[in-house]
Design a protein around this motif. Structure first.
Motif, short mmCIF file in Angstrom:
data_model
loop_
_atom_site.label_atom_id
_atom_site.label_comp_id
_atom_site.label_asym_id
_atom_site.label_seq_id
_atom_site.Cartn_x
_atom_site.Cartn_y
_atom_site.Cartn_z
N PRO A 193 -12.28 -1.19 -1.88
CA PRO A 193 -10.92 -1.39 -1.12
C PRO A 193 -9.81 -2.76 -2.05
O PRO A 193 -8.42 -2.93 -1.48
CB PRO A 193 -11.84 -2.22 -0.77
CG PRO A 193 -12.73 -2.48 0.29
CD PRO A 193 -13.33 -1.46 -1.41
N VAL A 194 -10.69 -3.61 -2.54
CA VAL A 194 -9.17 -4.38 -3.94
C VAL A 194 -8.23 -2.81 -4.07
O VAL A 194 -7.09 -2.99 -4.36
CB VAL A 194 -10.00 -4.55 -4.31
CG1 VAL A 194 -8.87 -5.51 -5.91
CG2 VAL A 194 -10.39 -6.19 -4.14
N PHE A 195 -9.03 -2.36 -4.70
CA PHE A 195 -8.00 -0.69 -5.14
C PHE A 195 -7.35 -0.41 -4.64
O PHE A 195 -6.17 0.05 -4.75
CB PHE A 195 -9.39 0.07 -5.77
CG PHE A 195 -8.71 1.65 -6.18
CD1 PHE A 195 -7.91 1.42 -7.66
CD2 PHE A 195 -8.35 3.07 -5.04
CE1 PHE A 195 -6.98 2.90 -7.97
CE2 PHE A 195 -7.39 4.07 -5.80
CZ PHE A 195 -6.98 4.08 -6.57
N LEU A 196 -7.41 -0.03 -3.06
CA LEU A 196 -6.47 0.68 -1.92
C LEU A 196 -5.64 -0.39 -1.94
O LEU A 196 -4.88 -0.10 -1.62
CB LEU A 196 -7.91 1.04 -1.08
CG LEU A 196 -8.93 2.32 -0.60
CD1 LEU A 196 -9.68 2.05 -0.10
CD2 LEU A 196 -8.11 3.59 -1.72
N LEU A 197 -6.17 -1.95 -1.15
CA LEU A 197 -4.95 -2.78 -1.24
C LEU A 197 -3.82 -3.24 -2.23
O LEU A 197 -2.44 -2.28 -1.80
CB LEU A 197 -5.49 -3.90 -1.31
CG LEU A 197 -6.54 -4.18 0.23
CD1 LEU A 197 -6.69 -5.34 -0.38
CD2 LEU A 197 -5.92 -4.65 1.32
N ILE A 198 -4.77 -2.58 -3.78
CA ILE A 198 -3.00 -3.07 -5.19
C ILE A 198 -2.29 -1.90 -4.66
O ILE A 198 -1.38 -1.76 -4.67
CB ILE A 198 -3.72 -3.42 -5.94
CG1 ILE A 198 -4.73 -4.05 -5.59
CG2 ILE A 198 -2.96 -2.97 -7.09
CD1 ILE A 198 -5.38 -5.43 -7.05
N SER A 199 -2.87 -0.56 -4.92
CA SER A 199 -2.58 0.96 -4.90
C SER A 199 -1.60 1.48 -3.80
O SER A 199 -0.69 2.13 -3.89
CB SER A 199 -3.55 1.99 -4.68
OG SER A 199 -4.84 1.75 -5.41
N GLY A 200 -2.47 0.93 -2.66
CA GLY A 200 -1.38 0.97 -1.36
C GLY A 200 -0.47 0.20 -1.31
O GLY A 200 0.99 0.62 -1.05
#
Length: 546
Positions: A193-200
């Motif tokens: 989730p952290v990866f997806l939030l930052i990437s998004g």
């Protein structure tokens, strides 16, 4: 040379590398290493129960997370992947370990394709060469551990994510795999989730995706991952199990897994220091503390690759800063976010080992490849020497893996291997009752003794769950009578009883050599009354001299 011929030549080389890597991963699979990890045995037992009964071995119908050890759960994805392999090939050490080999190979191929798409053909081939006989990748592919699925499932998702920047349909495919990460390893809950939030956020701000794409991607991700997050919510707030006609989201009353996260530690600063040392020892010093993680002296990447890791970070950052095309730059940024989030997980997870920080290893391979590519750009001769060194190390590593490393499991230090071999001996003897020591690892590891026994003896799930007295086509005593997990010192030894004893070595004096046959497996012994043994040696040759 035309572009078509260049591509054909590249794919030919890549194909040869992949075939060689696959061959040596399958070679003697289920034989080397000879031990069975207790978590692997647990996965096999639950997969067998799901296949035959539609429940795990506790009777939970199609759980989204496995109760496993009770106090410590396991992710469910591997268990479900095992089902078709067990259905087609039966249950064996080979079919237990084969899915992990195949998934690891798929992960390697998607890593190669990702590097090729983002950084070019040369970097892609270097990544493939490094990964093909990388110590971490090779060793983990031959263990059937649920945690080892995580980096490969994530890499498939990452590939489709970067591809989705050009064709949006791939974005939604990537979300399926990112969501599946949560069914492969618990650490994914605070990394993906952290990866997806930052990437998004980055992609949205830099206009690489639109709000509609972001929201639709989030919906796909949430739809697939929701049952697992509901399960975590249930366990956080101690709510009741939710059972539906299709799946079960269970509550685990005895769970202690939350203690592995830094934020829940009693002494957070002290734990952070311990975690940091573990990360440095593993990533930079290449220290392996457990024989099951691989050959200790080779680390996860080969120690001599660490300078290229440092050089690769420098070269990667330099290229990232120079890149003006926002589309290409986004690929570099996504890799950076991935690496930083994976590294961060090591610092907040309790004293990480190879498995607990396995998400970072693919990122480390990418940076090592960048370091070697930097050498290629500056000196073709030096580049050839580095590739030659990698090839030589790979040959030496594989040779040692199947010789000295394989033999090292048959030692006093490897309890699991010796206990497994003793159990295989007991499985060859039919009797009225098996007395199995609970001291398979510690003095009171009864749960490990039981799970290993159920797997090695290939007991039917319904019999183990005490729903029937039949197993393997034979009628037996009830499970609780046929299999008893007790120290020999707590028994009244009777040479007239039709029993097989698996004991700790210190209990040998309880058995007279005039009345019992004793077969030794380092710190364990299999003991059978001579009256029922009949002088037939079914154990290892000369094992009593080991």
């Amino acid at each position: 040379m035309s572009l078509a011929r260049k591509n054909k030549y590249e794919y030919f080389i890549a194909g040869i590398i992949i075939l060689l890597a696959c061959f040596f991963r399958v070679f003697r699979l289920g034989i080397v290493p000879g031990a069975i990890n207790q978590d692997s045995a647990m996965s096999a037992i639950d997969a067998k129960a799901l296949l035959t009964l539609g429940t795990d071995h506790f009777g939970i119908k199609w759980p989204v997370h496995m109760k496993a050890w009770g106090y410590g759960q396991q992710s469910a994805l591997l268990d479900y992947i095992l089902i078709p392999f067990f259905k087609v090939g039966g249950i064996s050490d080979f079919t237990l370990h084969l899915p992990m080999v195949l998934i690891s190979m798929i992960g390697m191929i998607f890593l190669y394709l990702t590097a090729r798409d983002l950084f070019g053909k040369r970097v892609g081939l270097i990544v493939l060469i490094i990964t093909s006989f990388n110590p971490w990748h090779f060793a983990q592919s031959r263990w059937a551990l649920d945690a080892n699925l995580f980096p490969h499932v994530f890499m498939i998702g990452f590939y489709f994510l970067q591809k989705g920047l050009r064709k949006s349909r791939y974005l939604y495919i990537s979300m399926i795999f990112f969501a599946l990460c949560h069914y492969s390893y618990g650490i994914s809950l605070y990394t993906v989730p952290v990866f997806l939030l930052i990437s998004g956020g980055w992609l949205l701000i830099n206009k690489q995706i639109k709000w509609k794409q972001l929201l639709l991607s989030a919906a796909v991700y949430a739809g697939v991952s929701l049952p697992l997050f509901i399960t975590m919510f249930i366990n956080t707030f101690k709510l009741q199990t939710i059972e539906t006609p299709i799946i079960t989201m269970p509550y685990f009353a005895e769970s202690v897994r939350s203690q592995d996260i830094l934020f829940f530690a009693d002494n957070k600063w002290e734990q952070l220091i311990i975690n940091s040392k573990a990360v440095i020892n593993l990533i930079l010093r290449q220290k392996l503390d457990i024989l099951w993680d691989g050959i200790p002296q080779y680390g996860t990447m080969f120690l001599c690759m660490i300078p290229f890791f440092a050089l690769g970070i420098y070269a990667f950052i330099a290229v990232l800063r120079r890149e003006k095309d926002i589309g290409k730059k986004s690929g570099y940024v996504l890799v950076s976010i991935y690496a930083l989030v994976a590294l961060f997980s090591g610092f907040i997870t309790k004293e990480v080992n190879v498995n607990r920080i396995n998400l970072f290893h693919y990122a480390q391979i990418i940076f090592i490849a960048f370091g070697i590519y930097w050498i290629y750009q500056h000196s073709k001769w030096a580049y050839g020497a580095v590739i030659g060194l990698l090839t030589l190390l790979s040959v030496i590593y594989v040779r040692e893996y199947f010789t000295d490393y394989a033999e090292s499991f048959d030692s006093w230090e490897t309890f699991s291997y010796n206990f497994t071999q003793a159990l295989r001996d007991t499985a060859q003897h039919e009797c009225e009752v098996y007395y199995i020591t609970p001291g398979s690892q510690t003095q009171s590891s009864i749960d490990v003794s039981e799970i290993d026994t159920v797997y090695i003896h290939d007991l039917d799930s319904a019999y183990f769950m005490e729903k029937t007295n039949w197993s393997g086509g034979k009628e037996l005593n009830p499970y609780c009578e046929q299999y008893q997990y007790v120290r020999a010192s707590d028994l009244e030894i009777n040479a007239e009883l039709d029993a097989v004893y698996l004991i700790n070595m210190e209990d040998i004096p309880l058995f007279s050599e005039e009345l019992f046959h004793i077969e030794q497996y380092k710190q364990f012994c299999v003991v059978i009354p001579l009256k029922y043994y009949g002088g037939k040696n079914l154990g290892r040759e000369n094992s009593s001299n080991n």
